[in-house]
Scaffold this motif. Structure first.
Motif, mmCIF file in Angstrom:
data_model
loop_
_atom_site.group_PDB
_atom_site.id
_atom_site.type_symbol
_atom_site.label_atom_id
_atom_site.label_comp_id
_atom_site.label_asym_id
_atom_site.label_seq_id
_atom_site.Cartn_x
_atom_site.Cartn_y
_atom_site.Cartn_z
ATOM 1 N N GLN A 1 139.746 3.103 48.115
ATOM 2 C CA GLN A 1 139.625 4.452 48.692
ATOM 3 C C GLN A 1 140.972 5.168 48.639
ATOM 4 O O GLN A 1 141.060 6.350 48.259
ATOM 5 C CB GLN A 1 139.138 4.349 50.143
ATOM 6 C CG GLN A 1 139.206 5.652 50.936
ATOM 7 C CD GLN A 1 138.111 6.631 50.569
ATOM 8 O OE1 GLN A 1 136.944 6.395 50.882
ATOM 9 N NE2 GLN A 1 138.481 7.732 49.927
ATOM 10 N N ASP B 1 142.060 8.579 46.587
ATOM 11 C CA ASP B 1 142.741 9.708 47.237
ATOM 12 C C ASP B 1 144.002 10.105 46.483
ATOM 13 O O ASP B 1 144.341 11.297 46.401
ATOM 14 C CB ASP B 1 143.083 9.356 48.686
ATOM 15 C CG ASP B 1 141.854 9.290 49.582
ATOM 16 O OD1 ASP B 1 140.796 9.828 49.189
ATOM 17 O OD2 ASP B 1 141.940 8.684 50.675
ATOM 18 N N LYS C 1 142.987 12.165 43.447
ATOM 19 C CA LYS C 1 142.531 13.506 43.831
ATOM 20 C C LYS C 1 143.700 14.480 43.994
ATOM 21 O O LYS C 1 143.551 15.680 43.799
ATOM 22 C CB LYS C 1 141.746 13.424 45.151
ATOM 23 C CG LYS C 1 140.335 12.889 44.991
ATOM 24 C CD LYS C 1 139.735 12.462 46.308
ATOM 25 C CE LYS C 1 139.491 13.606 47.259
ATOM 26 N NZ LYS C 1 138.766 13.137 48.482
ATOM 27 N N ARG D 1 130.537 3.441 45.087
ATOM 28 C CA ARG D 1 129.885 4.563 44.409
ATOM 29 C C ARG D 1 130.163 5.877 45.137
ATOM 30 O O ARG D 1 130.547 6.873 44.508
ATOM 31 C CB ARG D 1 128.371 4.330 44.333
ATOM 32 C CG ARG D 1 127.610 5.480 43.680
ATOM 33 C CD ARG D 1 126.117 5.323 43.843
ATOM 34 N NE ARG D 1 125.392 6.293 43.053
ATOM 35 C CZ ARG D 1 125.172 7.571 43.419
ATOM 36 N NH1 ARG D 1 125.641 8.018 44.567
ATOM 37 N NH2 ARG D 1 124.500 8.393 42.610
ATOM 38 N N ASP D 2 129.965 5.883 46.456
ATOM 39 C CA ASP D 2 130.140 7.125 47.222
ATOM 40 C C ASP D 2 131.592 7.574 47.203
ATOM 41 O O ASP D 2 131.878 8.779 47.137
ATOM 42 C CB ASP D 2 129.667 6.921 48.667
ATOM 43 C CG ASP D 2 128.162 6.724 48.753
ATOM 44 O OD1 ASP D 2 127.454 7.087 47.799
ATOM 45 O OD2 ASP D 2 127.689 6.186 49.778
ATOM 46 N N VAL D 3 132.511 6.615 47.255
ATOM 47 C CA VAL D 3 133.937 6.941 47.198
ATOM 48 C C VAL D 3 134.251 7.665 45.896
ATOM 49 O O VAL D 3 134.941 8.692 45.880
ATOM 50 C CB VAL D 3 134.788 5.646 47.304
ATOM 51 C CG1 VAL D 3 136.264 5.935 47.070
ATOM 52 C CG2 VAL D 3 134.581 4.983 48.658
ATOM 53 N N MET E 1 132.004 9.167 43.776
ATOM 54 C CA MET E 1 131.235 10.395 43.618
ATOM 55 C C MET E 1 131.785 11.541 44.458
ATOM 56 O O MET E 1 131.586 12.711 44.130
ATOM 57 C CB MET E 1 129.764 10.148 43.969
ATOM 58 C CG MET E 1 129.052 9.208 43.004
ATOM 59 S SD MET E 1 129.291 9.670 41.266
ATOM 60 C CE MET E 1 128.593 11.320 41.264
ATOM 61 N N ASN E 2 132.465 11.236 45.540
ATOM 62 C CA ASN E 2 133.041 12.277 46.398
ATOM 63 C C ASN E 2 134.420 12.720 45.921
ATOM 64 O O ASN E 2 135.102 13.476 46.602
ATOM 65 C CB ASN E 2 133.128 11.789 47.849
ATOM 66 C CG ASN E 2 131.754 11.660 48.478
ATOM 67 O OD1 ASN E 2 130.822 12.362 48.099
ATOM 68 N ND2 ASN E 2 131.605 10.745 49.421
ATOM 69 N N SER E 3 134.828 12.213 44.775
ATOM 70 C CA SER E 3 136.112 12.593 44.186
ATOM 71 C C SER E 3 135.830 13.305 42.864
ATOM 72 O O SER E 3 134.685 13.592 42.538
ATOM 73 C CB SER E 3 136.969 11.355 43.965
ATOM 74 O OG SER E 3 136.355 10.557 42.970
ATOM 75 N N LYS E 4 136.876 13.546 42.114
ATOM 76 C CA LYS E 4 136.701 14.178 40.806
ATOM 77 C C LYS E 4 137.152 13.226 39.705
ATOM 78 O O LYS E 4 137.836 13.607 38.754
ATOM 79 C CB LYS E 4 137.469 15.497 40.749
ATOM 80 C CG LYS E 4 136.888 16.554 41.689
ATOM 81 C CD LYS E 4 137.595 17.883 41.550
ATOM 82 C CE LYS E 4 136.967 18.924 42.474
ATOM 83 N NZ LYS E 4 137.659 20.232 42.377
ATOM 84 N N THR F 1 124.947 9.614 37.157
ATOM 85 C CA THR F 1 126.008 10.469 37.690
ATOM 86 C C THR F 1 126.754 11.135 36.541
ATOM 87 O O THR F 1 126.547 10.800 35.369
ATOM 88 C CB THR F 1 126.999 9.639 38.531
ATOM 89 O OG1 THR F 1 127.723 8.771 37.641
ATOM 90 C CG2 THR F 1 126.275 8.815 39.585
#
Length: 300
Positions: free
Chosen positions: A186, A190, A193, A223-225, A227-230, A251
């Protein structure tokens, strides 16, 4: 002075080491999902690590509390000599991230205990802001002045394999291959990003070890980590990373999975590195530094 890192992956190890070291000043960086194979869950991690602070209390020492960590925040009432630090809320020593450079380096203010400093941190990521804030807090407690703190900051370099940067004209390689767990992945996401200089963002991930019965779930949960990024591309290696690969179909992220390290190595020798920031990460046993070395050779 002696500075000690007191590590663990079994119950009772930190208590044993702390009784030997008898700390005068101590802190725990955070309570996360590490070494769950034997410590079971975050409650277990907390139970094991808190022995360091308990022994410091017996030694009449100073306990630093990362007030941003919910486990540690609740524990501060256990101790008589407490200094709190963090990025949020009311604390004795507080950091604020003012901005990030184009390459993702944080520009920060730290204020507290009569000291106020502003600096660009030569380390990537908010997790390293937390680590730096802890180190500065120790420095303040033991009597370093503002000049000492700023001069030493200029000398700070990432430890090998821990968000270590190699850059060419069109590519930024971030070697985070020393170890891995869900929290540090995570943190790595970050970091990516925050980097604006390069168009493409790529992760190369190896298996995370010592996660016990939750290992498949925790790998798929990345996956969610992602997908919530670029993140544009994710290349995965290892049996456990197959769980993440199977969670990502459909995705916008480009993905490939490699069972064999040699297959990944061959792929990396041919992949397009232009206008890209590439982060490589995995647990120690995955030897992801071999992939890092292939990319470094290409950049040179």
């Amino acid at each position: 002075m002696i500075v000690l890192e007191e590590g663990t992956n079994h119950f009772g190890e930190i208590e044993y080491i702390a009784k030997i070291s008898q700390p005068d000043v101590a802190f725990i960086t955070n309570i996360g999902d590490s070494h769950l194979e034997f410590l079971e869950n975050r409650d277990g991690v907390f139970k094991e690590k808190i022995a360091l602070l308990d022994e410091t209390e017996k030694n009449n020492g100073v306990v630093l509390i990362n007030n941003d960590d919910p486990y540690l925040r609740k524990a501060k009432k256990r101790y008589s000599k407490v200094v709190t630090y963090g990025l949020k809320g009311k604390v004795d020593i507080k950091a604020k991230v003012k901005s990030y450079t184009e390459n993702g380096y944080p520009v920060i203010n730290i204020e507290g205990k009569g000291k106020k400093i502003e600096t660009e941190l030569p380390l990537l990521g908010e997790a390293n802001v937390q680590n730096y804030l802890a180190a500065v807090s120790v420095g303040i407690i033991v009597g370093l002045n503002k000049k000492d703190l700023l001069n030493r900051t200029l000398e700070v370099k990432p430890a090998p394999g821990r968000l270590e940067v190699t850059e060419s004209n069109s590519t930024m390689l971030i070697d985070d291959s020393y170890n891995s767990n869900p929290g540090s992945v995570q943190a790595a996401v970050d970091v990516l990003k925050r980097i604006k200089k390069y168009k493409r963002k790529i992760m190369i991930l190896g298996d995370m070890f010592e996660l016990g019965d939750q290992k498949e779930k925790l790998h798929a949960g990345l996956r969610d980590v992602i997908m919530n990024s670029k993140i544009d591309e994710v290349y995965m290696h290892g049996k456990l990373m197959k769980n993440l690969y199977e969670a990502l179909p459909g995705t916008k992220v480009a993905t490939l999975h490699f069972t064999l390290r040699e297959s990944l190595r061959r792929f990396v020798t041919q992949m397009d590195l232009n206008d890209a920031v590439i982060l490589v990460k995995g647990s120690r046993g995955m030897k992801m530094e071999t992939i890092v070395n292939v990319i470094k050779e290409r950049l040179n």
